[in-house]
Design an enzyme around this catalytic site. Structure first.
Site, mmCIF file in Angstrom:
data_model
loop_
_atom_site.group_PDB
_atom_site.id
_atom_site.type_symbol
_atom_site.label_atom_id
_atom_site.label_comp_id
_atom_site.label_asym_id
_atom_site.label_seq_id
_atom_site.Cartn_x
_atom_site.Cartn_y
_atom_site.Cartn_z
ATOM 1 N N SER A 109 0.956 -1.048 -0.230
ATOM 2 C CA SER A 109 -0.271 0.162 -0.026
ATOM 3 C C SER A 109 0.970 1.308 -0.071
ATOM 4 O O SER A 109 2.058 1.363 0.576
ATOM 5 C CB SER A 109 -0.625 -0.025 1.254
ATOM 6 O OG SER A 109 -1.497 1.097 1.452
ATOM 7 N N TYR B 200 -1.014 -0.959 10.360
ATOM 8 C CA TYR B 200 -1.361 -1.074 9.107
ATOM 9 C C TYR B 200 -0.228 -0.730 8.043
ATOM 10 O O TYR B 200 0.031 -1.533 7.404
ATOM 11 C CB TYR B 200 -2.697 -0.422 8.382
ATOM 12 C CG TYR B 200 -3.062 -0.685 7.140
ATOM 13 C CD1 TYR B 200 -3.555 -1.685 6.760
ATOM 14 C CD2 TYR B 200 -2.497 0.125 6.003
ATOM 15 C CE1 TYR B 200 -3.750 -2.057 5.256
ATOM 16 C CE2 TYR B 200 -3.110 0.180 4.804
ATOM 17 C CZ TYR B 200 -3.662 -1.232 4.326
ATOM 18 O OH TYR B 200 -3.897 -1.384 3.068
HETATM 19 N N1 LIG Z 1 -8.568 -0.345 -1.455
HETATM 20 C C1 LIG Z 1 -7.712 0.385 -1.609
HETATM 21 O O1 LIG Z 1 -7.759 1.633 -1.570
HETATM 22 C C2 LIG Z 1 -6.439 -0.003 -1.076
HETATM 23 C C3 LIG Z 1 -5.192 0.803 -1.063
HETATM 24 C C4 LIG Z 1 -4.105 0.256 -0.815
HETATM 25 C C5 LIG Z 1 -3.722 -0.900 -0.494
HETATM 26 N N2 LIG Z 1 -4.912 -1.991 -0.580
HETATM 27 C C6 LIG Z 1 -4.674 -3.222 -0.324
HETATM 28 O O2 LIG Z 1 -5.083 -4.205 -1.414
HETATM 29 C C7 LIG Z 1 -5.739 -5.486 -0.930
HETATM 30 C C8 LIG Z 1 -6.998 -5.643 -0.895
HETATM 31 O O3 LIG Z 1 -7.643 -4.618 -0.353
HETATM 32 P P1 LIG Z 1 -9.182 -4.264 -0.699
HETATM 33 O O4 LIG Z 1 -9.602 -2.867 -0.588
HETATM 34 O O5 LIG Z 1 -9.663 -5.013 -2.059
HETATM 35 O O6 LIG Z 1 -9.770 -5.026 0.508
HETATM 36 P P2 LIG Z 1 -11.233 -5.658 0.650
HETATM 37 O O7 LIG Z 1 -12.158 -5.274 -0.020
HETATM 38 O O8 LIG Z 1 -11.554 -5.457 2.332
HETATM 39 O O9 LIG Z 1 -11.035 -7.121 0.603
HETATM 40 C C9 LIG Z 1 -10.142 -8.043 1.353
HETATM 41 C C10 LIG Z 1 -10.299 -9.459 0.817
HETATM 42 O O10 LIG Z 1 -9.314 -10.201 1.645
HETATM 43 C C11 LIG Z 1 -10.192 -11.299 2.252
HETATM 44 N N3 LIG Z 1 -9.723 -11.381 3.602
HETATM 45 C C12 LIG Z 1 -9.468 -10.439 4.482
HETATM 46 N N4 LIG Z 1 -8.942 -11.185 5.458
HETATM 47 C C13 LIG Z 1 -8.839 -12.348 5.302
HETATM 48 C C14 LIG Z 1 -8.027 -13.655 6.111
HETATM 49 N N5 LIG Z 1 -7.687 -13.326 7.100
HETATM 50 N N6 LIG Z 1 -7.910 -14.726 5.087
HETATM 51 C C15 LIG Z 1 -8.326 -14.614 3.905
HETATM 52 N N7 LIG Z 1 -9.049 -13.707 3.447
HETATM 53 C C16 LIG Z 1 -9.087 -12.569 3.863
HETATM 54 C C17 LIG Z 1 -11.656 -10.626 2.214
HETATM 55 O O11 LIG Z 1 -12.640 -11.799 2.236
HETATM 56 P P3 LIG Z 1 -13.111 -12.323 3.759
HETATM 57 O O12 LIG Z 1 -13.473 -11.405 4.542
HETATM 58 O O13 LIG Z 1 -14.144 -13.148 3.146
HETATM 59 O O14 LIG Z 1 -12.056 -13.364 3.990
HETATM 60 C C18 LIG Z 1 -11.774 -10.116 0.710
HETATM 61 O O15 LIG Z 1 -11.812 -11.150 -0.028
HETATM 62 C C19 LIG Z 1 -5.217 -5.314 0.482
HETATM 63 O O16 LIG Z 1 -3.910 -5.743 0.877
HETATM 64 C C20 LIG Z 1 -5.110 -3.846 0.930
HETATM 65 O O17 LIG Z 1 -4.322 -3.746 2.089
HETATM 66 C C21 LIG Z 1 -6.220 -1.425 -0.779
#
Ligand SMILES: NC(=O)c1ccc[n+]([C@@H]2O[C@H](COP(=O)([O-])OP(=O)(O)OC[C@H]3O[C@@H](n4cnc5c(N)ncnc54)[C@H](OP(=O)(O)O)[C@@H]3O)[C@@H](O)[C@H]2O)c1
Length: 304
Positions: free
Chosen positions: A144, A157
């Site tokens: 991130s 985080y």
């Molecule tokens: N969205 C952003 O703006 C952003 C920015 C920078 C970085 N990121 C990074 O990008 C990645 C994805 O982010 P996102 O925003 O798409 O997140 P999200 O919408 O919260 O989705 C998270 C995914 O991970 C799964 N998950 C969470 N905890 C888990 C666990 N313990 N074991 C297995 N699966 C798990 C969730 O499904 P379940 O809850 O069903 O397990 C879901 O499929 C993350 O690493 C985040 O830090 C996101």
């Protein structure tokens, strides 16, 4: 022929958001994909849609903070498709709201680190022997912009995401003799739905969603243009395109790198004099939003 034809990939956190976007694009590019997350029904829907579109996908219910689940996730890739070529460590706890002096921070810290850091290391631990057997592989850690610069209340985080960037470099060196490449992608703000308020609905429920619409939508819409130089919303496909490159043989000379995909967010100098005249008001509204999020979370936690 797809860019990932013949490759076997595991994508964690593939049930929604960025992981779902990566899994769908990998399958469209010809990869056989194992989709992992904790919630089975949503995973099954994504896998079924990939298959209906002519791709190959298997859903696996796995909590990446549980070592046995991680081992099983890798075994499924081997049993169903014959090995592992690509591992995308995307699953994460994406929210940390505690201050460092908060009495209750320890439990949230442990949960976050178990998922965001140990879960990634264990996935790599179990995938590497299979990659070696196949003569190489590609590991993609989703970090991130918070691994580079961050804000208050986000320390655990940010530390977890910084750990991925540092660990990526070390593992790239360690695994290079086996032709296993290790890279990071650091997304900026990625809008997961056309309507970002869905994020609030999912995490905090209907009441919070209504309150959000009333209070903060305007703030987010205006902030969108202010906090990153490129005046467009980043989407899961923007991260997926980068992941496809890193997973493919086109990236065969690329390892140990951190690809920042953030619309220029971290390129901008945070000098207040350069900022938009509305910045002060937005900063005030952001304070209010943080206080509101903390209250909504407290209510959600206390109601179980
Ligand atoms: N969205 C952003 O703006 C952003 C920015 C920078 C970085 N990121 C990074 O990008 C990645 C994805 O982010 P996102 O925003 O798409 O997140 P999200 O919408 O919260 O989705 C998270 C995914 O991970 C799964 N998950 C969470 N905890 C888990 C666990 N313990 N074991 C297995 N699966 C798990 C969730 O499904 P379940 O809850 O069903 O397990 C879901 O499929 C993350 O690493 C985040 O830090 C996101």
């Amino acid at each position: 022929m797809g860019r990932l034809e013949g490759k076997i990939a595991i994508v964690t956190g593939a049930s929604r958001g960025i992981g779902e976007g990566i899994a769908r694009m990998f399958a469209a590019e010809g990869a056989c994909v194992v989709l992992a997350a904790r919630t089975a029904d949503r995973l099954q829907t994504v896998a079924a849609e990939i298959e209906a579109a002519g791709g190959q996908a298997v859903p696996v219910r796995a909590d990446v903070s549980a070592t046995d689940d991680v081992r099983r996730m890798v075994e499924v890739a081997v049993e169903r498709f014959g090995g592992v070529d690509v591992l995308v460590n995307n699953a994460a706890v994406t929210f940390f709201s505690k201050r460092i002096d908060d009495e209750e921070m320890e439990a949230e810290y442990d949960r976050l680190m178990a998922t965001n850091v140990k879960g990634v290391w264990m996935g790599i631990h179990y995938a590497v022997p299979h990659m070696r057997r196949r003569g190489g592989g590609s590991i993609i850690n989703i970090s991130s912009v918070h691994g580079i610069a961050s804000g208050g209340h986000m320390s655990a985080y940010a530390a977890s995401k910084g750990a991925l960037i540092a660990g990526t470099r070390a593992l790239a060196v360690e695994l290079a003799p086996h032709l296993i490449r290790v890279n990071c992608i650091s997304p900026g703000r990625i809008w997961l739905d056309d309507d970002p308020s869905e994020w609030v609905r999912r995490r905090f429920g209907e009441d919070a969603h209504r309150e959000y619409l009333a209070r903060f939508r305007d703030w987010l819409e205006r902030a969108r243009g202010l906090q990153q130089p490129l005046p467009i919303a980043g989407l899961p496909v923007d991260i997926a395109y980068c992941a496809v490159y890193l997973a493919s043989d086109e990236a065969r000379f690329c390892t140990g790198a951190n690809f920042v995909v953030d619309g220029g967010m971290t390129a901008e100098l945070a000098d207040p004099s350069f900022h938009h005249p509305g910045a002060t008001e937005l900063a005030q509204r952001q304070q209010e939003m943080r206080a509101w999020f903390a209250e909504v979370r407290r209510r959600a936690d206390s109601s179980g």
